[in-house]
Design an enzyme around this catalytic site. Structure first.
Site, mmCIF file in Angstrom:
data_model
loop_
_atom_site.group_PDB
_atom_site.id
_atom_site.type_symbol
_atom_site.label_atom_id
_atom_site.label_comp_id
_atom_site.label_asym_id
_atom_site.label_seq_id
_atom_site.Cartn_x
_atom_site.Cartn_y
_atom_site.Cartn_z
ATOM 1 N N SER A 55 93.788 -48.339 43.772
ATOM 2 C CA SER A 55 94.825 -47.600 44.574
ATOM 3 C C SER A 55 94.226 -46.069 44.961
ATOM 4 O O SER A 55 94.796 -45.448 45.521
ATOM 5 C CB SER A 55 96.262 -47.413 44.136
ATOM 6 O OG SER A 55 97.239 -48.577 44.608
ATOM 7 N N THR A 56 93.317 -45.979 44.052
ATOM 8 C CA THR A 56 92.839 -44.463 44.339
ATOM 9 C C THR A 56 91.690 -44.213 45.137
ATOM 10 O O THR A 56 91.353 -43.048 45.357
ATOM 11 C CB THR A 56 92.251 -44.146 42.778
ATOM 12 O OG1 THR A 56 90.999 -44.660 42.530
ATOM 13 C CG2 THR A 56 93.361 -44.143 41.581
ATOM 14 N N GLY A 57 91.540 -45.145 45.985
ATOM 15 C CA GLY A 57 90.330 -44.739 47.080
ATOM 16 C C GLY A 57 91.277 -44.734 48.263
ATOM 17 O O GLY A 57 91.809 -43.924 48.560
ATOM 18 N N GLY A 99 85.858 -50.427 50.641
ATOM 19 C CA GLY A 99 85.854 -50.023 48.876
ATOM 20 C C GLY A 99 85.472 -51.227 48.404
ATOM 21 O O GLY A 99 84.475 -51.858 48.521
ATOM 22 N N VAL A 100 85.915 -51.238 46.937
ATOM 23 C CA VAL A 100 85.649 -52.408 46.247
ATOM 24 C C VAL A 100 86.021 -53.596 46.598
ATOM 25 O O VAL A 100 85.164 -54.600 46.294
ATOM 26 C CB VAL A 100 86.340 -52.093 44.898
ATOM 27 C CG1 VAL A 100 87.847 -52.214 44.875
ATOM 28 C CG2 VAL A 100 85.518 -52.870 43.577
ATOM 29 N N ASP A 101 86.846 -53.815 47.495
ATOM 30 C CA ASP A 101 87.033 -55.177 48.138
ATOM 31 C C ASP A 101 85.904 -55.591 48.899
ATOM 32 O O ASP A 101 85.680 -56.760 48.792
ATOM 33 C CB ASP A 101 88.362 -55.010 48.948
ATOM 34 C CG ASP A 101 89.013 -56.370 49.416
ATOM 35 O OD1 ASP A 101 88.665 -57.291 48.853
ATOM 36 O OD2 ASP A 101 89.976 -56.185 50.213
ATOM 37 N N TYR A 153 93.649 -46.209 49.301
ATOM 38 C CA TYR A 153 95.178 -46.074 49.387
ATOM 39 C C TYR A 153 95.718 -44.686 48.729
ATOM 40 O O TYR A 153 96.992 -44.490 48.767
ATOM 41 C CB TYR A 153 95.762 -47.374 48.484
ATOM 42 C CG TYR A 153 95.818 -48.476 49.285
ATOM 43 C CD1 TYR A 153 95.420 -48.758 50.580
ATOM 44 C CD2 TYR A 153 96.235 -49.604 48.334
ATOM 45 C CE1 TYR A 153 95.397 -50.077 51.131
ATOM 46 C CE2 TYR A 153 96.336 -51.033 49.133
ATOM 47 C CZ TYR A 153 95.881 -51.081 50.491
ATOM 48 O OH TYR A 153 95.951 -52.395 51.166
ATOM 49 N N ASP A 206 79.200 -50.532 38.982
ATOM 50 C CA ASP A 206 79.557 -51.331 40.121
ATOM 51 C C ASP A 206 80.184 -52.560 39.446
ATOM 52 O O ASP A 206 79.455 -53.332 38.908
ATOM 53 C CB ASP A 206 78.122 -51.556 41.023
ATOM 54 C CG ASP A 206 78.468 -52.602 41.931
ATOM 55 O OD1 ASP A 206 79.530 -53.284 42.047
ATOM 56 O OD2 ASP A 206 77.421 -52.843 42.766
HETATM 57 N N1 AR6 Z 1 82.595 -51.044 41.919
HETATM 58 C C1 AR6 Z 1 83.489 -50.123 41.160
HETATM 59 N N2 AR6 Z 1 84.392 -49.412 41.708
HETATM 60 C C2 AR6 Z 1 84.272 -49.295 43.157
HETATM 61 C C3 AR6 Z 1 83.241 -50.061 43.933
HETATM 62 C C4 AR6 Z 1 82.447 -51.073 43.169
HETATM 63 N N3 AR6 Z 1 81.597 -51.535 43.670
HETATM 64 N N4 AR6 Z 1 83.525 -49.533 45.222
HETATM 65 C C5 AR6 Z 1 84.351 -48.822 45.212
HETATM 66 N N5 AR6 Z 1 84.979 -48.377 43.887
HETATM 67 P P1 AR6 Z 1 89.547 -48.636 47.003
HETATM 68 P P2 AR6 Z 1 92.205 -48.885 47.228
HETATM 69 C C6 AR6 Z 1 86.003 -47.628 43.501
HETATM 70 O O1 AR6 Z 1 89.357 -48.032 48.081
HETATM 71 O O2 AR6 Z 1 92.445 -47.430 46.931
HETATM 72 C C7 AR6 Z 1 90.332 -51.912 51.086
HETATM 73 O O3 AR6 Z 1 90.049 -51.856 52.142
HETATM 74 C C8 AR6 Z 1 86.344 -46.371 44.324
HETATM 75 O O4 AR6 Z 1 85.453 -45.404 44.226
HETATM 76 O O5 AR6 Z 1 88.233 -49.927 46.870
HETATM 77 O O6 AR6 Z 1 92.895 -49.756 45.976
HETATM 78 C C9 AR6 Z 1 91.153 -53.018 50.551
HETATM 79 O O7 AR6 Z 1 91.025 -54.041 51.248
HETATM 80 C C10 AR6 Z 1 87.867 -46.169 44.016
HETATM 81 O O8 AR6 Z 1 87.773 -45.499 42.877
HETATM 82 O O9 AR6 Z 1 90.704 -49.503 46.686
HETATM 83 C C11 AR6 Z 1 92.513 -52.473 50.695
HETATM 84 O O10 AR6 Z 1 92.958 -52.469 52.029
HETATM 85 C C12 AR6 Z 1 88.196 -47.329 43.598
HETATM 86 O O11 AR6 Z 1 87.139 -48.513 43.584
HETATM 87 C C13 AR6 Z 1 92.401 -50.868 50.443
HETATM 88 O O12 AR6 Z 1 90.951 -50.878 50.422
HETATM 89 C C14 AR6 Z 1 89.465 -48.137 44.554
HETATM 90 O O13 AR6 Z 1 89.231 -47.833 45.846
HETATM 91 C C15 AR6 Z 1 92.649 -50.683 48.550
HETATM 92 O O14 AR6 Z 1 92.560 -49.439 48.579
#
Ligand code: AR6
Length: 180
Positions: A126-128, A40-42, A130, A18
């Site tokens: 971007s891999t979640g 997500g991570v945000d 997005y 995390d």
């Molecule tokens: N620690 C590490 N990685 C994580 C965590 C964590 N606590 N939580 C999720 N991930 P995403 P995106 C991973 O969807 O695709 C948001 O709403 C997750 O498993 O967080 O860039 C923003 O506001 C995946 O592998 O980001 C944007 O609108 C990775 O983080 C949008 O999502 C990225 O997934 C961005 O989408």
């Protein structure tokens, strides 16, 4: 498969964690271009940093175009800074997504250098939500991290994956990109 690679003065590591628990100079957030917080991570970063204070800092900055990055305090996180990088939404590969993702990494490294940081951790941008294909995103991430490692300004770059499967994908990409 490489999960840790030493270049001259810089180590590149792929870990499963995390990202909000890491003690580095800066963690990178996979933000949206409104810097509005989200899922997500945000969402995890906003919650752990203190949502009210981080939102206020993001509002002061305003927007951040795709492929760019902005920096805020780390607030309640055990890091000095959060670098908010905006990766592209995957739309099938026809809208310059590869370059935009590479630019998000480069912009983050540029901010790290400007603030004289030594250690930085990235999520799999971007891999979640997005929807960027993971292999393809991992190759771009590995290439940009190796380029930053060769630039020699940082001591440690971490690719922080959230699952074992993702860690294997990013480690495989790092191995491949590091092989001459
Ligand atoms: N620690 C590490 N990685 C994580 C965590 C964590 N606590 N939580 C999720 N991930 P995403 P995106 C991973 O969807 O695709 C948001 O709403 C997750 O498993 O967080 O860039 C923003 O506001 C995946 O592998 O980001 C944007 O609108 C990775 O983080 C949008 O999502 C990225 O997934 C961005 O989408």
């Amino acid at each position: 498969m490489l999960t840790e690679l030493a270049r001259d003065t810089t180590t590149v590591a792929v870990i499963t964690a995390d990202i909000t628990t890491l003690r580095v100079d800066a963690i990178v957030n996979a933000a949206n271009s409104r810097l509005a917080g989200g899922g997500g991570v945000d969402g995890a970063i906003h919650r752990a940093a203190g949502a009210v204070q981080l939102q206020a800092a993001c509002r002061r900055i305003g927007a951040c175009p795709t492929g760019e990055a902005r920096i805020t305090d780390g607030f309640d996180l055990p890091v000095r800074f959060i670098i908010h990088a905006v990766g592209p939404v995957w739309t099938g590969g026809t809208t310059n997504e590869d370059d935009l993702l590479a630019n998000a990494y480069r912009a983050s490294f540029a901010l790290a250098e400007a603030h004289d940081l030594k250690t930085i951790a990235f999520p799999a941008i971007s891999t979640g939500i997005y929807g960027f294909p993971k292999d393809r995103a991992a190759t771009i991430a590995a290439r940009e991290c190796l380029a930053a490692a060769d630039a020699g300004k940082l001591s440690r770059i971490v690719l922080c994956c959230f699952s074992g499967d993702d860690t294997r994908i990013y480690a495989a990409a790092l191995t491949k990109e590091a092989t001459p």
